[in-house]
Design an enzyme around this catalytic site. Structure first.
Site, PDB file in Angstrom:
ATOM      1  N   GLY A  92       0.735  -1.227   0.039  1.00  0.00           N
ATOM      2  CA  GLY A  92       0.115  -0.032  -0.076  1.00  0.00           C
ATOM      3  C   GLY A  92       0.688   1.254  -0.073  1.00  0.00           C
ATOM      4  O   GLY A  92       0.642   2.288  -0.852  1.00  0.00           O
ATOM      5  N   CYS A  93       1.972   1.140   0.719  1.00  0.00           N
ATOM      6  CA  CYS A  93       2.764   2.419   0.734  1.00  0.00           C
ATOM      7  C   CYS A  93       3.440   2.711  -0.165  1.00  0.00           C
ATOM      8  O   CYS A  93       3.760   3.847  -0.659  1.00  0.00           O
ATOM      9  CB  CYS A  93       3.667   2.381   2.077  1.00  0.00           C
ATOM     10  SG  CYS A  93       2.879   2.280   3.319  1.00  0.00           S
ATOM     11  N   THR A  94       3.907   1.478  -1.210  1.00  0.00           N
ATOM     12  CA  THR A  94       4.665   1.722  -2.222  1.00  0.00           C
ATOM     13  C   THR A  94       3.716   2.131  -3.416  1.00  0.00           C
ATOM     14  O   THR A  94       3.763   3.257  -4.219  1.00  0.00           O
ATOM     15  CB  THR A  94       5.066   0.547  -2.910  1.00  0.00           C
ATOM     16  OG1 THR A  94       6.188  -0.213  -1.795  1.00  0.00           O
ATOM     17  CG2 THR A  94       5.932   0.590  -4.338  1.00  0.00           C
ATOM     18  N   ALA A 135       3.171   5.845  -2.512  1.00  0.00           N
ATOM     19  CA  ALA A 135       4.322   6.693  -2.958  1.00  0.00           C
ATOM     20  C   ALA A 135       4.658   6.747  -4.453  1.00  0.00           C
ATOM     21  O   ALA A 135       4.834   7.891  -5.184  1.00  0.00           O
ATOM     22  CB  ALA A 135       5.634   6.225  -2.310  1.00  0.00           C
TER      23      ALA A 135
END
Length: 159
Positions: free
Chosen positions: A46-48, A51
């Site tokens: 999710g963070c990738t 970003a």
């Protein structure tokens, strides 16, 4: 839940960026403001995705006068690897002691697969050049988030 809301003064801070350089909130704004987003962990799915969405839309946000900065509790070294691997074109800040997360109210009890634990609640703050919060995006859903921010920035321009 963060007690910060539109009109609140954004809590100031000084911390290290991905290059190990000391930076402060007041140094990070674009011509019209800052998109300050908090995310749980480098290199996670999710963070990738989040970003990379900011990376792919960075030029659009800059054109609107806003800089983008991500914050997590990951180390400077972890941020360097994340930036390198994902070819990120914006600053990541290391909040290893959690003081920035605490100040912004994003360090909270989370539940996942029946477990409870403390973690960063994915949250974004749109901050003006006067360091006042223009909008808070709590419990961010990654898909479509950057487009939502861009829409809100355009709406602010019309006011």
């Amino acid at each position: 839940m963060s007690t910060l809301k539109a009109g609140s003064k954004a809590p100031s801070f000084t911390t290290l960026n991905q290059n190990g350089e000391k930076v402060s909130l007041k140094d990070l704004s674009g011509k019209k403001g800052l998109v300050l987003y908090f995310y749980p962990k480098d290199q996670t799915p999710g963070c990738t995705t989040e970003a990379c969405d900011f990376r792919d839309n960075f030029a659009r946000l800059k054109k609107e006068g806003f800089n983008v900065v991500g914050v997590s509790k990951d180390s400077v070294k972890s941020h360097q690897k994340f930036i390198e691997k994902q070819e990120l074109n914006f600053t990541l800040l290391s909040d290893e002691d959690g003081s920035i997360c605490e100040a912004y109210g994003v360090w909270q009890l989370k539940k996942f697969m029946g477990r409870e634990f403390m973690g960063i609640l994915r949250t974004t703050f749109l901050i003006g050049t006067d360091l006042k919060i223009l909008k808070v995006y709590p419990k961010v859903s990654v898909k479509g988030h950057v487009d939502e921010i861009l829409g809100d920035i355009k709406a602010l321009d019309k006011k």
